[in-house]
Design a protein around this motif. Structure first.
Motif, PDB file in Angstrom:
ATOM      1  N   TYR A  82      79.055  45.093 -12.556  1.00 49.00           N
ATOM      2  CA  TYR A  82      80.301  45.187 -12.456  1.00 49.00           C
ATOM      3  C   TYR A  82      80.951  43.738 -12.894  1.00 49.00           C
ATOM      4  O   TYR A  82      82.354  43.504 -12.832  1.00 49.00           O
ATOM      5  CB  TYR A  82      81.167  45.641 -11.409  1.00 49.00           C
ATOM      6  N   ASN A  83      79.846  42.748 -13.134  1.00 50.72           N
ATOM      7  CA  ASN A  83      80.618  41.465 -13.696  1.00 50.72           C
ATOM      8  C   ASN A  83      81.064  40.643 -12.377  1.00 50.72           C
ATOM      9  O   ASN A  83      82.099  39.956 -12.729  1.00 50.72           O
ATOM     10  CB  ASN A  83      81.287  41.301 -14.920  1.00 50.72           C
ATOM     11  N   VAL A  84      80.964  41.020 -11.089  1.00 50.47           N
ATOM     12  CA  VAL A  84      81.424  40.340 -10.199  1.00 50.47           C
ATOM     13  C   VAL A  84      80.940  38.743 -10.406  1.00 50.47           C
ATOM     14  O   VAL A  84      79.813  38.778 -10.531  1.00 50.47           O
ATOM     15  CB  VAL A  84      81.210  40.884  -8.845  1.00 50.47           C
ATOM     16  N   ARG A  85      81.962  37.833 -10.042  1.00 46.78           N
ATOM     17  CA  ARG A  85      81.624  36.611 -10.033  1.00 46.78           C
ATOM     18  C   ARG A  85      80.762  36.103  -9.001  1.00 46.78           C
ATOM     19  O   ARG A  85      80.690  36.499  -7.888  1.00 46.78           O
ATOM     20  CB  ARG A  85      82.796  35.444  -9.921  1.00 46.78           C
ATOM     21  N   GLY A  86      79.599  35.335  -9.522  1.00 44.11           N
ATOM     22  CA  GLY A  86      78.445  35.030  -8.663  1.00 44.11           C
ATOM     23  C   GLY A  86      78.663  34.472  -7.313  1.00 44.11           C
ATOM     24  O   GLY A  86      78.197  35.015  -6.399  1.00 44.11           O
ATOM     25  N   GLU A  87      79.876  33.497  -7.186  1.00 42.46           N
ATOM     26  CA  GLU A  87      80.312  32.902  -6.113  1.00 42.46           C
ATOM     27  C   GLU A  87      80.735  33.962  -4.947  1.00 42.46           C
ATOM     28  O   GLU A  87      81.128  33.819  -3.836  1.00 42.46           O
ATOM     29  CB  GLU A  87      81.031  31.863  -6.142  1.00 42.46           C
ATOM     30  N   LEU A  88      81.403  35.153  -5.560  1.00 38.02           N
ATOM     31  CA  LEU A  88      81.768  36.090  -4.697  1.00 38.02           C
ATOM     32  C   LEU A  88      80.902  37.157  -4.176  1.00 38.02           C
ATOM     33  O   LEU A  88      81.359  37.963  -3.255  1.00 38.02           O
ATOM     34  CB  LEU A  88      83.081  36.839  -5.416  1.00 38.02           C
ATOM     35  N   ILE A  89      79.710  37.389  -4.896  1.00 36.58           N
ATOM     36  CA  ILE A  89      78.797  38.495  -4.528  1.00 36.58           C
ATOM     37  C   ILE A  89      78.443  38.626  -3.111  1.00 36.58           C
ATOM     38  O   ILE A  89      78.699  39.558  -2.399  1.00 36.58           O
ATOM     39  CB  ILE A  89      77.500  38.563  -5.690  1.00 36.58           C
ATOM     40  N   GLU A  90      77.891  37.395  -2.559  1.00 41.65           N
ATOM     41  CA  GLU A  90      77.173  37.465  -1.258  1.00 41.65           C
ATOM     42  C   GLU A  90      78.412  37.781  -0.016  1.00 41.65           C
ATOM     43  O   GLU A  90      78.177  38.546   0.704  1.00 41.65           O
ATOM     44  CB  GLU A  90      76.366  36.393  -0.977  1.00 41.65           C
ATOM     45  N   ASP A  91      79.597  37.162  -0.436  1.00 45.23           N
ATOM     46  CA  ASP A  91      80.675  37.505   0.615  1.00 45.23           C
ATOM     47  C   ASP A  91      80.976  38.937   0.599  1.00 45.23           C
ATOM     48  O   ASP A  91      81.262  39.406   1.576  1.00 45.23           O
ATOM     49  CB  ASP A  91      81.697  36.573   0.100  1.00 45.23           C
ATOM     50  N   ARG A  92      81.114  39.311  -0.658  1.00 46.02           N
ATOM     51  CA  ARG A  92      81.579  40.749  -0.768  1.00 46.02           C
ATOM     52  C   ARG A  92      80.532  41.744  -0.145  1.00 46.02           C
ATOM     53  O   ARG A  92      80.816  42.802   0.704  1.00 46.02           O
ATOM     54  CB  ARG A  92      81.835  41.216  -2.325  1.00 46.02           C
ATOM     55  N   ILE A  93      79.344  41.390  -0.417  1.00 49.84           N
ATOM     56  CA  ILE A  93      78.231  42.301   0.122  1.00 49.84           C
ATOM     57  C   ILE A  93      78.240  42.041   1.658  1.00 49.84           C
ATOM     58  O   ILE A  93      78.170  43.128   2.349  1.00 49.84           O
ATOM     59  CB  ILE A  93      76.894  42.053  -0.420  1.00 49.84           C
ATOM     60  N   SER A  94      78.360  41.026   2.194  1.00 52.78           N
ATOM     61  CA  SER A  94      78.386  40.997   3.473  1.00 52.78           C
ATOM     62  C   SER A  94      79.494  41.753   4.241  1.00 52.78           C
ATOM     63  O   SER A  94      79.377  42.324   5.258  1.00 52.78           O
ATOM     64  CB  SER A  94      78.515  39.201   4.030  1.00 52.78           C
ATOM     65  N   HIS A  95      80.692  41.627   3.639  1.00 52.69           N
ATOM     66  CA  HIS A  95      81.826  42.360   4.324  1.00 52.69           C
ATOM     67  C   HIS A  95      81.648  43.941   4.252  1.00 52.69           C
ATOM     68  O   HIS A  95      81.833  44.536   5.345  1.00 52.69           O
ATOM     69  CB  HIS A  95      82.907  42.035   3.279  1.00 52.69           C
ATOM     70  N   LEU A  96      81.284  44.134   3.220  1.00 46.05           N
ATOM     71  CA  LEU A  96      80.868  45.914   3.001  1.00 46.05           C
ATOM     72  C   LEU A  96      79.791  46.303   3.865  1.00 46.05           C
ATOM     73  O   LEU A  96      80.004  47.342   4.542  1.00 46.05           O
ATOM     74  CB  LEU A  96      80.756  46.210   1.671  1.00 46.05           C
ATOM     75  N   LEU A  97      78.666  45.619   4.030  1.00 43.94           N
ATOM     76  CA  LEU A  97      77.647  45.936   4.948  1.00 43.94           C
ATOM     77  C   LEU A  97      78.085  46.037   6.279  1.00 43.94           C
ATOM     78  O   LEU A  97      77.932  46.678   7.331  1.00 43.94           O
ATOM     79  CB  LEU A  97      76.460  44.891   4.842  1.00 43.94           C
ATOM     80  N   ASP A  98      79.213  45.170   6.799  1.00 47.09           N
ATOM     81  CA  ASP A  98      79.823  44.800   7.936  1.00 47.09           C
ATOM     82  C   ASP A  98      80.727  46.129   8.298  1.00 47.09           C
ATOM     83  O   ASP A  98      80.547  46.817   9.336  1.00 47.09           O
ATOM     84  CB  ASP A  98      80.436  43.757   8.410  1.00 47.09           C
ATOM     85  N   VAL A  99      81.427  46.529   7.274  1.00 44.97           N
ATOM     86  CA  VAL A  99      82.369  47.511   7.376  1.00 44.97           C
ATOM     87  C   VAL A  99      81.728  48.927   7.652  1.00 44.97           C
ATOM     88  O   VAL A  99      81.938  49.748   8.462  1.00 44.97           O
ATOM     89  CB  VAL A  99      83.293  47.800   6.135  1.00 44.97           C
TER      90      VAL A  99
END
Length: 314
Positions: free
Chosen positions: A94-111
């Protein structure tokens, strides 16, 4: 949507408000999945028009795809990927910017409560865990709208409840609008802000769960009689002053709708005794979405989403 002479979806007109959890409720074959496939650009409508997120599903299909997340019934999960790898790949696609990917993944895994299992292979996950990681994959690019097609089919009751909690949390915390199809009446009642009941490709009722239940009655009195006595019982009960309607339901059941169950209950018992009709399993309960569905479509649904016909007597 027409397939030759078959009208899978026939004249649906609806609007879903931003921030809602909107439920499409209907039995198997009612047109739920076909509608979702058109709204997510997987099927081209044969007539009519639709917009998702302000974009036309035909002329602006690419923009629709970028603005939505989709989790269909048959999740195509790679069993050899870890949960974290699956989400990372989805973000990259989905072309998520590289610097955002890990934060986004961590947030969703927590949710979705999978942080502790993120580095296990998806093939080792339970069915409920796979549905949760599939939900996270649909959300990894931060869409405003997510389509869920039968998200809890095949899950045990506890896993279903947990997935509802994650959907509610994503709706409240991240402001995600959900459009979900379901065959589970309890799911629609407990989870959705608004529900549309679909029958044979058409919307037959649409409102909040409570408003829909209010259209039926406050109370439902049910009992069982023999087939030979049922029509007589229905006719006589329908004549009682507190009864709004009575109808045959299934093989031997009679359902009676009333605004005052506590007052109507003893009247029905006395009447059945007076006309010498033997009865069993007499119960009083509040109206449910099952009763709404029966009133709107003329049949109930079983646990597998199949229609259970009634005799239509009223």
């Amino acid at each position: 949507m027409h397939y030759g002479e078959v009208h899978a979806v026939n004249g649906i007109d609806l609007r879903v408000a931003t921030g809602q959890i909107f439920g499409f409720l209907g039995e198997n074959g009612s047109g739920k999945t076909t509608t979702v496939r058109m709204l997510t650009t997987l099927l081209k409508p044969t007539a009519g028009a639709a917009e998702v997120g302000g974009f036309d599903v035909v002329s602006e299909a690419d923009a629709v795809r970028q603005s939505i997340g989709v989790a269909l019934q048959d999740a195509g999960l790679d069993p050899f990927q870890t949960g974290r790898e699956l989400l990372r790949l989805s973000a990259q696609l989905y072309n998520v910017r590289g610097e955002l990917i890990e934060d986004r993944i961590s947030h969703l895994l927590d949710v979705i409560n999978l942080s502790g299992d993120a580095d296990r292979c998806v093939g080792e996950y339970s069915g409920g865990m796979q549905r949760r990681i599939d939900l996270a994959a649909a959300l990894v690019h931060g869409p405003a709208i997510v389509f869920l097609d039968e998200p809890t089919t095949g899950l045990d009751p506890l896993s279903r409840q947990r997935l509802w909690e994650y959907i509610r949390r994503l709706n409240l915390v991240d402001g995600v609008t959900f459009f979900l199809t379901t065959q589970y009446l309890e799911e629609a009642d407990q989870l959705c802000d608004e529900i549309a009941i679909l029958d044979a490709g058409r919307i037959v009722l649409q409102d909040t769960p409570q408003a829909l239940k209010d259209t039926v009655s406050d109370d439902v009195i049910s009992f069982e009689v023999t087939a030979g006595d049922r029509q007589n019982a229905i006719d006589r009960v329908n004549a009682l002053p507190l009864v709004e309607s009575a109808r045959g339901d299934g093989v031997s059941k009679v359902s009676v709708y009333t605004k005052s169950g506590t007052d109507a209950f003893p009247m029905i018992v006395r009447l059945l005794d007076d006309i010498a009709v033997s009865f069993d399993h007499l119960t009083l309960s509040h109206a449910t979405l099952d009763d709404v569905f029966l009133e709107a479509t003329g049949h109930r649904m079983d646990d597998t989403g199949q229609a259970v016909e009634t005799d239509g007597s009223r």
